[in-house]
Design an enzyme around this catalytic site. Structure first.
Site, PDB file in Angstrom:
ATOM      1  CG  HIS A 119      -0.577   2.158  -9.322  1.00 23.36           C
ATOM      2  ND1 HIS A 119      -0.741   1.878  -7.996  1.00 23.36           N
ATOM      3  CD2 HIS A 119      -1.690   2.853  -9.712  1.00 23.36           C
ATOM      4  CE1 HIS A 119      -1.900   2.379  -7.584  1.00 23.36           C
ATOM      5  NE2 HIS A 119      -2.493   2.975  -8.601  1.00 23.36           N
ATOM      6  CG  ASP A 174      -2.051   0.990   1.091  1.00 23.34           C
ATOM      7  OD1 ASP A 174      -2.427   1.329  -0.060  1.00 23.34           O
ATOM      8  OD2 ASP A 174      -2.567   1.454   2.127  1.00 23.34           O
ATOM      9  CG  LEU A 184       9.004 -17.139  -3.503  1.00 22.88           C
ATOM     10  CD1 LEU A 184       8.708 -17.287  -2.017  1.00 22.88           C
ATOM     11  CD2 LEU A 184       9.537 -15.732  -3.784  1.00 22.88           C
TER      12      LEU A 184
HETATM   13  C1  IPE Z   1      -5.299  -2.600   0.027  1.00 21.54           C
HETATM   14  O1  IPE Z   1      -5.014  -1.270  -0.207  1.00 21.54           O
HETATM   15  C2  IPE Z   1      -5.395  -3.361  -1.275  1.00 21.54           C
HETATM   16  C3  IPE Z   1      -4.120  -3.536  -1.969  1.00 21.54           C
HETATM   17  C4  IPE Z   1      -2.938  -3.216  -1.530  1.00 21.54           C
HETATM   18  C5  IPE Z   1      -4.222  -4.192  -3.253  1.00 21.54           C
HETATM   19  P1  IPE Z   1      -6.179  -0.187  -0.326  1.00 21.54           P
HETATM   20  O2  IPE Z   1      -5.499   1.111  -0.562  1.00 21.54           O
HETATM   21  O3  IPE Z   1      -7.191  -0.609  -1.316  1.00 21.54           O
HETATM   22  O4  IPE Z   1      -6.809  -0.243   1.133  1.00 21.54           O
HETATM   23  P2  IPE Z   1      -7.658   0.843   1.918  1.00 21.54           P
HETATM   24  O5  IPE Z   1      -8.697   1.355   0.968  1.00 21.54           O
HETATM   25  O6  IPE Z   1      -6.725   1.924   2.342  1.00 21.54           O
HETATM   26  O7  IPE Z   1      -8.206   0.105   3.104  1.00 21.54           O
HETATM   27  C1  IPE Z   2      -1.548   0.336  -3.328  1.00 23.28           C
HETATM   28  O1  IPE Z   2      -1.409   1.705  -3.385  1.00 23.28           O
HETATM   29  C2  IPE Z   2      -1.919  -0.279  -4.641  1.00 23.28           C
HETATM   30  C3  IPE Z   2      -3.318  -0.695  -4.706  1.00 23.28           C
HETATM   31  C4  IPE Z   2      -4.190  -0.605  -3.764  1.00 23.28           C
HETATM   32  C5  IPE Z   2      -3.778  -1.256  -5.934  1.00 23.28           C
HETATM   33  P1  IPE Z   2      -2.635   2.710  -3.380  1.00 23.28           P
HETATM   34  O2  IPE Z   2      -3.038   2.981  -4.782  1.00 23.28           O
HETATM   35  O3  IPE Z   2      -3.718   2.234  -2.494  1.00 23.28           O
HETATM   36  O4  IPE Z   2      -1.938   3.985  -2.766  1.00 23.28           O
HETATM   37  P2  IPE Z   2      -2.501   4.941  -1.630  1.00 23.28           P
HETATM   38  O5  IPE Z   2      -2.883   4.072  -0.477  1.00 23.28           O
HETATM   39  O6  IPE Z   2      -3.657   5.663  -2.222  1.00 23.28           O
HETATM   40  O7  IPE Z   2      -1.339   5.820  -1.304  1.00 23.28           O
HETATM   41 MG    MG Z   3      -4.061   2.425  -0.517  1.00 22.90          MG
END
Ligand code: IPE
Ligand code: IPE
Ligand code: MG
Length: 259
Positions: free
Chosen positions: A39, A22, A133
């Site tokens: 990303h 995240d 792995l």
């Molecule tokens: C969790 O991250 C899902 C992934 C890392 C794929 P999110 O960014 O979607 O989670 P929330 O919305 O902060 O809980």
């Molecule tokens: C994690 O990063 C990737 C996915 C959830 C797909 P985010 O896109 O949620 O990034 P933040 O949490 O908004 O910074």
């Molecule tokens: Mg996120």
């Protein structure tokens, strides 16, 4: 991808590590970039963490790449992210094979386009003979989706007369999860500074050790992964027992007690 050295010194290495990757969007925003750039930057971190996990002798690495709830993001972001995941996998597949990494996907991939599914299938097939792995990519995955699907499957089995209600026990439920045949995660890492699970592996993490990193995912390195594993090895897992009971089976007072 090179091996990051031999850290596999004892049975304390977790067999299964799960990661909630995240913070990509916030990483990008802090630098004045579009979220999608976060990303893209996150793909390198995936590579470093796979290398580190391989080097440590971890057997299963489950990466949360795209959740069921992430389908609710703006359509352009969803499209860019799924495209990036599929394209990166294609590009990295030869390296995965060279490093004996086996790829597996968990999640509701029927929601992906035919083209994405075919590309995934090619990557899965290419690594299917690898014995090192295993990387489980959680894609269009959520734990409630998985548990609901398991409940539906068991209801169908009961209706078909294959099981009786009293046959439903923890082993049968576990066998209906996408992670059937794998050990539960010993360690769950979440980057990005939030302390929540976001619908990830709710059944499987009943006794996992949780590790929250303040770093955004694109900043997370192989060394950060090793540091998380090192912290894990110093924890005492009691599985509901007393510390004395645990010490009696594991004199070193650490993670030798595996499920
Ligand atoms: C969790 O991250 C899902 C992934 C890392 C794929 P999110 O960014 O979607 O989670 P929330 O919305 O902060 O809980
Ligand atoms: C994690 O990063 C990737 C996915 C959830 C797909 P985010 O896109 O949620 O990034 P933040 O949490 O908004 O910074
Ligand atoms: Mg996120």
């Amino acid at each position: 991808m090179k091996s990051s050295g031999n850290h596999n010194t004892s049975c304390k290495v977790p067999a299964h590590v799960a990661v909630i990757m995240d913070g990509n969007g916030r990483w990008a925003k802090a630098r004045g970039y579009e979220r999608t750039a976060g990303h893209v930057a996150g793909v390198d971190a995936v590579r470093y963490v796979i290398e580190a996990a391989s080097g440590l002798g971890v057997k299963y690495l489950t990466l949360y790449a795209f959740s069921t709830e992430n389908w609710n993001r703006p359509a352009e972001e969803v499209e860019a992210l799924l495209h990036l995941i599929v394209v990166s996998l294609e590009r990295e597949t030869p390296d995965l094979v060279r490093n004996n990494v086996r790829l597996n996907v968990i999640g509701d991939i029927d929601r992906l386009t035919d083209e994405s599914r075919e590309s995934l299938r090619r990557s899965l097939d290419a690594t299917s003979r690898c014995t090192g792995l295993q990387v489980n990519l959680a894609l269009s995955y959520s734990s409630r989706w998985e548990i609901t699907r398991a409940a539906r499957r068991m209801a169908e089995m009961a209706l078909e007369g294959k099981i009786r209600p009293e046959d439903i026990d923890e082993n049968l439920v576990a066998s209906q999860m996408t992670t059937a045949s794998m050990p539960d995660p010993d360690l769950l890492i979440r980057t990005g500074g939030d302390s929540r699970i976001s619908n990830f592996l709710l059944w499987q993490i009943a006794y996992s050790e949780l590790y929250f990193s303040p770093k955004y995912w694109p900043e997370f390195t192989g060394d950060d992964f090793v540091a998380a594993v090192e912290e894990f090895t110093g924890r005492e897992r009691r599985f509901g027992m007393t510390s004395e009971q645990v010490s009696a089976c594991a004199p070193n007072n650490t993670n030798t007690l595996q499920q």
